[in-house]
Design a protein around this motif. Sequence first.
Motif, short mmCIF file in Angstrom:
data_model
loop_
_atom_site.label_atom_id
_atom_site.label_comp_id
_atom_site.label_asym_id
_atom_site.label_seq_id
_atom_site.Cartn_x
_atom_site.Cartn_y
_atom_site.Cartn_z
N ASP A 278 0.74 -1.44 -0.09
CA ASP A 278 -0.01 0.06 0.01
C ASP A 278 0.95 1.20 0.25
O ASP A 278 0.67 2.10 -0.52
N ALA A 279 1.86 1.12 0.72
CA ALA A 279 2.81 2.46 0.72
C ALA A 279 3.52 2.66 -0.51
O ALA A 279 3.68 3.80 -0.95
N GLN A 280 3.76 1.48 -1.31
CA GLN A 280 4.72 1.90 -2.52
C GLN A 280 3.67 2.27 -3.53
O GLN A 280 3.85 3.20 -4.32
N ARG A 281 2.45 1.68 -3.42
CA ARG A 281 1.31 2.49 -4.22
C ARG A 281 1.06 3.96 -3.98
O ARG A 281 0.97 4.70 -5.00
N SER A 282 0.91 4.03 -2.58
CA SER A 282 0.67 5.70 -2.25
C SER A 282 1.89 6.55 -2.95
O SER A 282 1.62 7.67 -3.18
N LEU A 283 3.06 5.82 -2.80
CA LEU A 283 4.18 6.89 -3.27
C LEU A 283 4.22 6.92 -4.85
O LEU A 283 4.25 8.12 -5.19
N VAL A 284 3.79 5.97 -5.66
CA VAL A 284 3.61 6.01 -7.16
C VAL A 284 2.58 7.22 -7.29
O VAL A 284 2.70 8.17 -8.43
N ASP A 285 1.32 7.17 -6.44
CA ASP A 285 0.28 8.15 -6.84
C ASP A 285 1.00 9.44 -6.58
O ASP A 285 0.58 10.42 -7.22
N ALA A 286 1.87 9.48 -5.32
CA ALA A 286 2.26 10.90 -5.11
C ALA A 286 3.13 11.51 -6.13
O ALA A 286 3.30 12.77 -6.39
N GLN A 287 4.08 10.56 -6.67
CA GLN A 287 5.02 10.98 -7.83
C GLN A 287 4.28 11.27 -9.04
O GLN A 287 4.82 12.28 -9.81
N ASN A 288 3.14 10.83 -9.37
CA ASN A 288 2.26 11.14 -10.48
C ASN A 288 1.77 12.57 -10.27
O ASN A 288 1.86 13.25 -11.28
N GLN A 289 1.18 12.69 -9.16
CA GLN A 289 0.89 14.13 -8.64
C GLN A 289 1.94 15.25 -8.95
O GLN A 289 1.57 16.21 -9.24
N LEU A 290 2.86 14.75 -8.62
CA LEU A 290 4.13 15.72 -8.72
C LEU A 290 4.47 15.95 -10.01
O LEU A 290 4.84 17.15 -10.39
N ASP A 291 4.38 14.78 -11.08
CA ASP A 291 4.54 15.07 -12.46
C ASP A 291 3.72 16.00 -13.10
O ASP A 291 3.95 16.84 -13.68
N GLN A 292 2.44 16.00 -12.52
CA GLN A 292 1.36 16.68 -13.06
C GLN A 292 1.49 18.29 -12.50
O GLN A 292 1.33 19.31 -13.57
N ALA A 293 2.06 18.45 -11.31
CA ALA A 293 2.15 19.84 -10.85
C ALA A 293 3.27 20.48 -11.49
O ALA A 293 3.12 21.58 -12.06
#
Length: 527
Positions: A278-293
């Motif tokens: 779950d933590a790995q998936r949350s980190l990937v989601d956070a990195q995707n949000q960073l890419d979008q920003a």
Amino acid sequence: MMATSTMLISQRLGLVWAGVALGVGFGAIAPAALADTIPLVNPVPEAESSGAESAPAAVEDTEEPAEVVSLTLTDLLNLTLEGNRELRNQALGRIVQRQQLAAAEQTFNPRLTPTLRVDASRSRSGNGGFVESTPGSVLLGGSDTDLDQQVRLDTAVTTRLGTSFELGLTPFEGGQSLQFRVSQPLLRGFGTAVNEAPLNQARLGETRNQLALRSTVIDTLTTAILSYNDLINAQAQVEIQAQALERRRQQLDILQALVEAGRRAPIDLYDPERSLADAQRSLVDAQNQLDQANSALLNLIGTDRNLRFVASVETIDELFDAAAAQLTTYQPEALVTLALAQSNDYQQAQLQRQQQELDLLVAQDNLRWQLDAVADGTLGDGSRSAVGLVATRTFGDPAPETARLTSDIALQQQDNTLAQLQDQIRNDVVAGLSEAQASRLQVEAAERATLNARRQLEAAQEQFRLGRGNITLFQLIDQEETLVTAETRELAARIAFLNSVAQLEQTVGITLDRWAAELEIGPELQE
């Protein structure tokens, strides 16, 4: 040194827009985010990946790594003023608008119209018939060729009182070489107020255009501020999730050691492994949000370069402290008064009312008789002059009265709009200030919740490690998730506070004043 660094980064971005300079420098390139140093999955052994080395290698050779650029909010605002395409279009549009005003300012200037005419014709009689030739055939030669030449200069001018002067001069003609006509309205069209109405309309329109440009700049800067806050939020989220992932890995390592020592059953590994996934998936989601920003910032400054913007770790604290200090200086009544003076919508409505007053003036004037004093004549070998009155009125045409009534009603409606805007601005400012103050209190509460969650997790980890207090693995994972949730909420509260202050300043119309000392606005955007 700071200005030099800024210019170097501006050159690397490839943003060229004459007249706009950046006045604040970039800091040193920040290191990669913590999440970039933590692998999401275990690396594949070389023996297993040797068969697929050729294809990935080809991809890596063609894809260039993103250039990491340390970015402050002031840097972003200046880059936005320099490269934003909407602002470029607004600046180009102002060129046309200024030319339109210049044309309107020449309404009462004289107009000169020179005319030069040359006619050639040939006629002859043959076999009892008469033949005319075109001017083109005359050039081929022949007899009985006639040339008709005329030079004429006409000038006309209308004064601010409505007086119209027309002069015609034919210097190479005999007889009447000068013709003139003077017309002075006595009812409709008389007076400076009516005749200057179109010019005043154009001047008011120019002022509205200037306000519209200023409003666009404020809106664009506010968008840049909110986008920068999104970058900070996404970057901090990556760090939060990376730290959570590392803690869960450590928990799993400890539990694996206990299982290997026979102090825990292998089934106890299931929940920690699920939590780690779950933590790995949350980190990937956070990195995707960073890419979008990051992509949003690239679009905002108008570049397609492969850049990775990084805000310094201290940025959010610095911005938060500055916004909190600024908020303490804001008073409701003072902000309302300032908003009524600075608000683009309210100023636009006031200018529109002035334009509608001019519309009503012209519409009322069109209801009057057209009564003109006219003098005309010719001067030359034989002079002639005449003076008279000309009265004109069209009966049965409802258009003038309809135009007057429409202008009158529009003016009354605009008064209602102004009153509504006053109430709306007051309400929006008071509500925005209250929201910002409430967001500040929410940050304080979120900070306390995060501190409490961190202390509880540290205590639970210590008890679990020593085997005291009957702390179960499930409770430890739950405490870990509680801390992540608290950190996320604290971050969201801080970002919400920064956004609320930025939006309050946008509502009041003081964004440019707030950042004026740190911005260098080019002449294209200055009015």
